[in-house]
Write an enzyme that holds these catalytic residues in place. Structure first.
Site, PDB file in Angstrom:
ATOM      1  N   CYS A  54      -5.569  -2.951   2.525  1.00 49.63           N
ATOM      2  CA  CYS A  54      -5.362  -2.821   3.966  1.00 49.63           C
ATOM      3  C   CYS A  54      -6.636  -2.960   4.797  1.00 49.63           C
ATOM      4  O   CYS A  54      -7.116  -4.068   5.013  1.00 49.63           O
ATOM      5  CB  CYS A  54      -4.657  -1.494   4.256  1.00 49.63           C
ATOM      6  SG  CYS A  54      -3.759  -1.478   5.844  1.00 49.63           S
ATOM      7  N   LYS A 104      -9.587   2.722  -2.674  1.00 50.94           N
ATOM      8  CA  LYS A 104      -9.859   2.074  -1.396  1.00 50.94           C
ATOM      9  C   LYS A 104     -11.233   2.452  -0.851  1.00 50.94           C
ATOM     10  O   LYS A 104     -11.554   3.624  -0.687  1.00 50.94           O
ATOM     11  CB  LYS A 104      -8.767   2.464  -0.404  1.00 50.94           C
ATOM     12  CG  LYS A 104      -8.833   1.746   0.946  1.00 50.94           C
ATOM     13  CD  LYS A 104      -7.667   2.224   1.813  1.00 50.94           C
ATOM     14  CE  LYS A 104      -7.636   1.529   3.162  1.00 50.94           C
ATOM     15  NZ  LYS A 104      -6.511   2.038   3.986  1.00 50.94           N
ATOM     16  N   GLU A 117       0.840  -1.202   0.000  1.00 56.48           N
ATOM     17  CA  GLU A 117       0.000   0.000   0.000  1.00 56.48           C
ATOM     18  C   GLU A 117       0.875   1.252   0.000  1.00 56.48           C
ATOM     19  O   GLU A 117       1.835   1.352   0.756  1.00 56.48           O
ATOM     20  CB  GLU A 117      -0.889  -0.005   1.242  1.00 56.48           C
ATOM     21  CG  GLU A 117      -1.801   1.214   1.373  1.00 56.48           C
ATOM     22  CD  GLU A 117      -2.620   1.186   2.652  1.00 56.48           C
ATOM     23  OE1 GLU A 117      -3.683   1.827   2.678  1.00 56.48           O
ATOM     24  OE2 GLU A 117      -2.200   0.529   3.632  1.00 56.48           O
TER      25      GLU A 117
END
Length: 279
Positions: free
Chosen positions: A167, A133, A39
């Site tokens: 994540c 995300k 990430e």
């Protein structure tokens, strides 16, 4: 199909240095079909992206395209991106749809932009799939500067279906559910997941592999940024929840493993958990 997972130590806010280090790792490891980076691999995980995020048309994406061509493979990972918002859409510093925007300097010029934690899946020839995300890390303030994505991202490459997550998405299993409407073979998680919560990382990755009858390719960083220490946990897990390969903790390392798609298909046919879950 071979995957290479790159567990890197990211130099804070230095895309040039981070691209160089990643390139050296990629060229030394055995040839793969997919290379996966962590990430925000070009800068480190920044919850205050002003002066750190890269423009939408950025050098890191150009580098990923060059490496994809050079290696004849897909190259992927997430980048902090500043997407310019047209002046016509701005009213008193906010977009007309009510989403906040921020003033930023790009190449010395003041612009209005929205920030995204953006995953690029780049194929040879330049074809690029994008995932922004979905689940922003509110505990760390990511939601205060970044805009959440709304669309899932599933990518087909050389006969294998990849589902993309970043994540904190790992904690929300419904978002990555393997269904007939969103079928995939490999669930990708790239992360900057700190050491104090490492036990959760290990447990949740295994759960996602088992419940979705898929491979999980998980790539975390090592080292330090201004806020956290990271000890890795990069690994490939199979549909039984078994670790196929794992990087050493706290070590910069590239690991490569081959997917056994015939074994995966046979397991799904013999033990149809995914089908039963939709009944």
């Amino acid at each position: 199909m071979k995957l290479t997972l790159l567990q890197t130590d990211i130099v804070w806010a230095n895309p040039v240095a981070n691209r160089k280090a990643a390139e050296e790792m990629m060229l030394k490891v055995e040839k793969s079909d997919v290379y996966i980076l962590p990430e925000m691999f070009s800068t480190g995980f920044a919850t205050q992206p002003e002066g750190i995020a890269e423009p939408e048309d950025n050098d890191t994406l150009r580098w990923m395209k060059q490496m994809a061509d050079r290696l004849d493979a897909a190259v992927c990972g997430s980048v902090a991106v500043c997407e310019t918002v047209e002046d016509a859409d701005i009213v008193n510093g906010e977009s007309v749809n009510g989403e906040s925007v921020n003033g930023e300097s790009v190449n010395g010029e003041s612009v209005n932009c929205k920030y995204y934690n953006r995953f690029y899946f780049v194929k040879p020839g330049g074809e690029t799939s994008v995932y922004d995300k979905k689940h922003l890390f509110t505990y760390g303030g990511e939601h205060l500067r970044f805009t959440a994505g709304e669309e899932r991202c599933r990518v087909e490459w050389r006969g294998v279906q990849f589902n993309i997550c970043i994540c904190y998405d790992l904690r929300f299993p419904i978002w990555s559910r393997n269904t007939s409407e969103n079928p995939y073979d490999v669930q990708v998680y790239v992360a900057s997941w700190p050491e104090p919560r490492r036990a959760a990382w290990d447990a949740l990755l295994r759960a996602r592999a088992i419940e979705n009858q898929c491979y999980v390719a998980a790539v975390n960083r090592v080292g330090d940024d201004p806020s956290c220490h990271y000890n890795g946990g990069t690994c490939l897990i199979d549909a039984y929840g078994k670790t196929v390969i794992a990087a050493e903790d706290c070590q910069v390392q590239a690991i490569t493993a081959e997917l056994n798609m015939e074994k995966l298909s046979a397991f799904r046919a013999k033990f149809p958990v995914l089908k039963d879950g939709e009944n």
